[in-house]
Scaffold this motif. Structure first.
Motif, PDB file in Angstrom:
ATOM      1  N   ASP A  52      -5.559   2.974   0.364  1.00 46.82           N
ATOM      2  CA  ASP A  52      -5.754   4.559   0.235  1.00 46.82           C
ATOM      3  C   ASP A  52      -6.574   5.130  -0.878  1.00 46.82           C
ATOM      4  O   ASP A  52      -6.820   6.334  -1.128  1.00 46.82           O
ATOM      5  N   ALA A  53      -7.400   4.293  -1.701  1.00 50.47           N
ATOM      6  CA  ALA A  53      -8.069   4.519  -2.703  1.00 50.47           C
ATOM      7  C   ALA A  53      -9.371   5.277  -2.257  1.00 50.47           C
ATOM      8  O   ALA A  53      -9.810   4.883  -1.238  1.00 50.47           O
ATOM      9  N   ASP A 103      -3.098  13.359  -5.237  1.00 48.16           N
ATOM     10  CA  ASP A 103      -3.171  12.486  -4.075  1.00 48.16           C
ATOM     11  C   ASP A 103      -1.730  12.360  -3.572  1.00 48.16           C
ATOM     12  O   ASP A 103      -0.868  12.153  -4.298  1.00 48.16           O
ATOM     13  N   ARG A 104      -1.599  12.128  -1.990  1.00 41.57           N
ATOM     14  CA  ARG A 104      -0.357  11.814  -1.517  1.00 41.57           C
ATOM     15  C   ARG A 104       0.077  10.244  -1.911  1.00 41.57           C
ATOM     16  O   ARG A 104      -1.047   9.692  -2.615  1.00 41.57           O
ATOM     17  N   TYR A 108       0.627   0.292  -2.009  1.00 42.67           N
ATOM     18  CA  TYR A 108       0.190  -0.892  -2.592  1.00 42.67           C
ATOM     19  C   TYR A 108       0.642  -2.038  -1.914  1.00 42.67           C
ATOM     20  O   TYR A 108       1.920  -2.452  -1.817  1.00 42.67           O
ATOM     21  N   PHE A 109      -0.044  -2.974  -1.190  1.00 41.32           N
ATOM     22  CA  PHE A 109       0.272  -4.062  -0.506  1.00 41.32           C
ATOM     23  C   PHE A 109       0.140  -5.288  -1.348  1.00 41.32           C
ATOM     24  O   PHE A 109      -1.229  -5.732  -1.837  1.00 41.32           O
ATOM     25  N   THR A 143       4.014 -10.141   3.155  1.00 38.77           N
ATOM     26  CA  THR A 143       3.451  -8.830   2.665  1.00 38.77           C
ATOM     27  C   THR A 143       4.717  -8.016   2.206  1.00 38.77           C
ATOM     28  O   THR A 143       5.645  -7.948   2.696  1.00 38.77           O
ATOM     29  N   LEU A 144       4.510  -7.510   1.105  1.00 42.89           N
ATOM     30  CA  LEU A 144       5.483  -6.552   0.601  1.00 42.89           C
ATOM     31  C   LEU A 144       4.753  -5.281   0.134  1.00 42.89           C
ATOM     32  O   LEU A 144       3.770  -5.366  -0.555  1.00 42.89           O
ATOM     33  N   TYR A 145       5.068  -4.104   0.627  1.00 41.42           N
ATOM     34  CA  TYR A 145       4.322  -2.920  -0.083  1.00 41.42           C
ATOM     35  C   TYR A 145       5.433  -1.696  -0.415  1.00 41.42           C
ATOM     36  O   TYR A 145       6.526  -1.526  -0.204  1.00 41.42           O
ATOM     37  N   GLY A 146       4.876  -1.302  -1.768  1.00 38.93           N
ATOM     38  CA  GLY A 146       5.353  -0.054  -2.201  1.00 38.93           C
ATOM     39  C   GLY A 146       4.527   1.228  -2.218  1.00 38.93           C
ATOM     40  O   GLY A 146       3.251   0.936  -2.001  1.00 38.93           O
ATOM     41  N   LEU A 147       5.106   2.227  -2.707  1.00 42.18           N
ATOM     42  CA  LEU A 147       4.331   3.361  -2.704  1.00 42.18           C
ATOM     43  C   LEU A 147       4.122   3.891  -4.399  1.00 42.18           C
ATOM     44  O   LEU A 147       5.196   3.511  -5.168  1.00 42.18           O
ATOM     45  N   TYR A 148       3.340   4.652  -4.760  1.00 45.22           N
ATOM     46  CA  TYR A 148       3.265   5.275  -5.976  1.00 45.22           C
ATOM     47  C   TYR A 148       2.322   6.536  -5.869  1.00 45.22           C
ATOM     48  O   TYR A 148       1.409   6.839  -5.094  1.00 45.22           O
TER      49      TYR A 148
END
Length: 150
Positions: A52-53, A103-104, A108-109, A143-148
């Motif tokens: 999303d960068a 930004d929304r 992060y994958f 795969t693991l993803y988190g948000l920030y």
């Protein structure tokens, strides 16, 4: 292709990554654990990327040569046997989440690949170069993803 189970005690999949692991926090790499690595794997490769960068997918962490018998990595450490390469910030090793303010939430994958042999990547490789080097060669992945957001 088999699946590797990749998880963290710091955040669960699709939840927010705590600030301590972000660049504007303590900038520690999060603890990760994994299971399901195929016995024939010669090495593991760990990648963390932000699709999303604003200027395209951003590389936050790239570690090659990880011992396939390892089961994870503690916070702030390099995975066993691994060699950290330069991230998108120009630093070697982990560079935590740091999306533009306002930004929304960015995703992060964290991706772990089991490979049949060593992978050759230049220091400072892009995420595209990493995917080109591993996507067709992998024995398994997780795969693991988190948000920030800031």
């Amino acid at each position: 292709m088999a699946d590797i189970e990749l998880r963290s005690t710091a955040f669960s999949g699709e939840s927010f990554i705590p600030r301590t692991y972000a660049r504007d926090g303590d900038n520690l790499s999060p603890p990760l654990s994994w299971s399901g690595v195929p016995q024939e794997a010669a090495e593991l490769l760990l990648l963390c990327e932000d699709p999303d960068a604003p200027r395209g997918t951003f590389l936050h962490w790239l570690v090659t040569g990880i011992d396939p018998a390892s089961g994870g990595v503690e916070a702030g450490q390099t995975p066993p046997g691994g060699t950290p390469l330069t991230n998108g910030f120009g630093d070697r090793g982990w560079g935590g989440p740091y999306p533009p303010p306002g930004d929304r939430a960015h995703r992060y994958f964290f991706r772990l690949y089991a490979l049949p042999g060593p992978v050759s990547l230049r220091d400072g490789a892009t995420t595209g170069e990493v995917h080109s080097a591993v996507d067709d060669r992998q024995l398994a992945s997780g795969t693991l993803y988190g948000l920030y957001e800031r």
